[in-house]
Design an enzyme around this catalytic site. Sequence first.
Site, mmCIF file in Angstrom:
data_model
loop_
_atom_site.group_PDB
_atom_site.id
_atom_site.type_symbol
_atom_site.label_atom_id
_atom_site.label_comp_id
_atom_site.label_asym_id
_atom_site.label_seq_id
_atom_site.Cartn_x
_atom_site.Cartn_y
_atom_site.Cartn_z
ATOM 1 N N MET A 93 18.254 45.373 43.580
ATOM 2 C CA MET A 93 18.154 44.157 42.400
ATOM 3 C C MET A 93 17.277 44.662 41.576
ATOM 4 O O MET A 93 16.234 43.989 41.396
ATOM 5 C CB MET A 93 18.104 43.125 43.420
ATOM 6 C CG MET A 93 18.662 42.768 44.694
ATOM 7 S SD MET A 93 18.474 41.055 45.514
ATOM 8 C CE MET A 93 17.314 41.380 46.251
ATOM 9 N N ILE A 151 13.218 43.388 50.763
ATOM 10 C CA ILE A 151 11.465 43.778 50.841
ATOM 11 C C ILE A 151 11.121 43.794 48.983
ATOM 12 O O ILE A 151 12.480 43.903 48.119
ATOM 13 C CB ILE A 151 12.100 45.874 50.861
ATOM 14 C CG1 ILE A 151 13.354 46.003 51.713
ATOM 15 C CG2 ILE A 151 11.216 46.387 50.300
ATOM 16 C CD1 ILE A 151 13.797 47.177 52.196
ATOM 17 N N GLY A 181 13.141 41.008 41.378
ATOM 18 C CA GLY A 181 13.164 42.679 41.098
ATOM 19 C C GLY A 181 13.480 42.672 43.114
ATOM 20 O O GLY A 181 11.906 42.807 43.212
ATOM 21 N N SER A 182 14.119 43.152 43.414
ATOM 22 C CA SER A 182 13.619 44.077 44.462
ATOM 23 C C SER A 182 14.453 44.370 45.349
ATOM 24 O O SER A 182 15.733 45.181 44.552
ATOM 25 C CB SER A 182 13.516 42.451 45.495
ATOM 26 O OG SER A 182 14.220 41.655 45.101
ATOM 27 N N ARG A 183 14.582 44.362 47.280
ATOM 28 C CA ARG A 183 15.935 45.627 47.244
ATOM 29 C C ARG A 183 16.085 44.242 49.112
ATOM 30 O O ARG A 183 15.614 44.359 49.589
ATOM 31 C CB ARG A 183 15.416 46.770 48.079
ATOM 32 C CG ARG A 183 16.029 47.219 48.859
ATOM 33 C CD ARG A 183 15.486 48.741 48.580
ATOM 34 N NE ARG A 183 15.418 50.013 49.928
ATOM 35 C CZ ARG A 183 15.468 51.242 49.578
ATOM 36 N NH1 ARG A 183 14.627 51.788 49.548
ATOM 37 N NH2 ARG A 183 15.749 51.813 50.751
#
Length: 212
Positions: A93, A151, A181-183
Site C-alpha cells: 500500500m 506490516i 504506507g505499508s503492506r
Amino acid sequence: MYKNYPILAREGWPFVALTVFLFLISIYFINSIAVCFTGIICLFVIQFFRDPQRKIVAKSNEVVSAADGRVIAIEKTNDPYNKREAIKVSVFMNVFNVHSNKAPISGKVINKIYKPGKFLNAALDKASSENEHCAITIRTPKNQIITSVQIAGLIARRILCYANEGSELKQGDRYGFIRFGSRVDHYIPINSKVKVKLGQKVENSVDILAEI
C-alpha cells in the site's frame, strides 16, 4: 469493533480536524502561501483516510485482498505463524491507497501475534520478517487456515488491529488500519488456485486473490 465509517476512517478524524483547523486559520489571516500549503495537506489527509464501503461478491471458498494496493509477491513459502507450507501473496500500500484492512475470508480468529521490529521499506522482501507486524490466523468453517499479516513500513509506524483471538469475522469485516504506507501478507493453503498476477492493483474486499 468492525463498523465502517462512511467517507472517512475514524483513525483519521484527529488528523483531518487538525489540518482543517490550520487551513481555516490560514484563510482567516489571508496568507496565500499558507492557504495553498495547508489546503494541499488537508486534501492529502482526507484522501488518505477515506474508507469506502465495498460490496462483497466473493464466494465462501475465495480469499479476497485484505488491503488496497499492488501485488508485489506471489510465492510458495513457509507460513511462520502456523508452521506449514503456504502460498504468500503480498500487497503493498502506498500513501495514496485506502489503508483500512478487511477480513480476507469468513471464520474465527484462532491466534493473534504481534512482533515489534524495524521500519524498513515495506516493499522489500525482508520487511515480512524484520519489520513491526501483527498477524491474525483465521480458520474457516471448512477448517481452512488463512493468515493475514499487517506490516509497518518506512513511513507507517502505527499498526492497529481490532480483531482478537476468538473473534468471529465475516469476509469484508473491517479489522484493522495501518497509517501512512505499508503492506499486508496473505498466507493461503498451498493447494490454492491463485487468481492475481504480480503488479496487479487490487482493492480490499473486492478483488479475489485465490480460490481455496
